[in-house]
Scaffold this active site. Structure first.
Site, PDB file in Angstrom:
ATOM      1  N   CYS A   1     -14.022 -58.493 -52.793  1.00  0.00           N
ATOM      2  CA  CYS A   1     -12.806 -59.142 -52.302  1.00  0.00           C
ATOM      3  C   CYS A   1     -12.920 -60.638 -52.558  1.00  0.00           C
ATOM      4  O   CYS A   1     -13.935 -61.255 -52.225  1.00  0.00           O
ATOM      5  CB  CYS A   1     -12.645 -58.857 -50.813  1.00  0.00           C
ATOM      6  SG  CYS A   1     -11.266 -59.724 -50.045  1.00  0.00           S
TER       7      CYS A   1
ATOM      8  N   CYS B   1     -13.140 -48.312 -59.587  1.00  0.00           N
ATOM      9  CA  CYS B   1     -13.751 -47.223 -58.826  1.00  0.00           C
ATOM     10  C   CYS B   1     -14.212 -47.811 -57.493  1.00  0.00           C
ATOM     11  O   CYS B   1     -15.175 -48.579 -57.448  1.00  0.00           O
ATOM     12  CB  CYS B   1     -14.911 -46.661 -59.638  1.00  0.00           C
ATOM     13  SG  CYS B   1     -15.650 -45.184 -58.949  1.00  0.00           S
TER      14      CYS B   1
ATOM     15  N   CYS C   1     -11.385 -58.063 -44.333  1.00  0.00           N
ATOM     16  CA  CYS C   1     -10.474 -59.184 -44.033  1.00  0.00           C
ATOM     17  C   CYS C   1      -8.997 -58.829 -44.087  1.00  0.00           C
ATOM     18  O   CYS C   1      -8.160 -59.621 -43.662  1.00  0.00           O
ATOM     19  CB  CYS C   1     -10.764 -60.369 -44.949  1.00  0.00           C
ATOM     20  SG  CYS C   1     -10.180 -60.167 -46.647  1.00  0.00           S
TER      21      CYS C   1
END
Length: 161
Positions: free
Chosen positions: A107, A130, A61
């Site tokens: 996200c 990570c 996105c």
């Protein structure tokens, strides 16, 4: 220059059609990483070796997730960061795959898999984010930020650092 805040980014999730369009633009490997929660092999991602100043955004996105200045060499084979761009740009969910309990990072806007966070990082946070290289898009200082959802971003979409 003033600090660019997360309040300048719309965190509303993509519509169903936007999500389908974004997913259609991914490679098979990116789709596997971002949408199917896969992991890339260590020491193979391009972001691991990126040394320029800039920002790392969600590959799906385009939401900013990490500043290049928060990146460090962890020796694990994946890009590692001490702090996110903004705490509200990432969500942590429990991951019980592979017979262990880990904190998965996704996200906050589109829910795409980014990697994991571990409590073994350096100061100042003691955290190690990570992240899969294939889950990220690097934007160097002076380059245009991705605006895949047509919602705009600060500084006329050019990342100034």
């Amino acid at each position: 220059m003033a600090e660019v805040g997360s309040d300048l980014f719309d965190l509303a999730p993509p519509t169903g059609q936007q999500r389908r369009d974004l997913a259609a633009a991914l490679t098979d490997e990116e789709r596997s990483l971002l949408l199917e929660h896969a992991e890339e092999a260590p020491f193979c991602g391009l972001s691991l070796y990126e040394k320029r100043e800039g920002i790392y955004c969600c590959r799906l996105c385009g939401l900013p997730l990490f500043r290049a200045g928060a990146k460090f060499e962890s020796g694990t084979g994946w890009p590692s960061f001490t702090t996110p761009f903004s705490a509200d740009h990432l969500q942590t969910i429990e991951d019980r795959r592979y017979g262990m309990v880990r904190a998965e990072i996704v996200c906050a806007r589109c829910g795409s898999h980014q990697g994991h966070v571990f409590p073994d990082g350096p100061p100042p946070t003691g955290l190690r984010y990570c992240i899969n290289s294939g889950s990220l898009e690097f934007v160097a200082v002076g380059e245009t930020l991705p605006d895949r959802l047509g919602r705009g971003a600060p500084e006329g979409l050019v990342w100034r650092g």
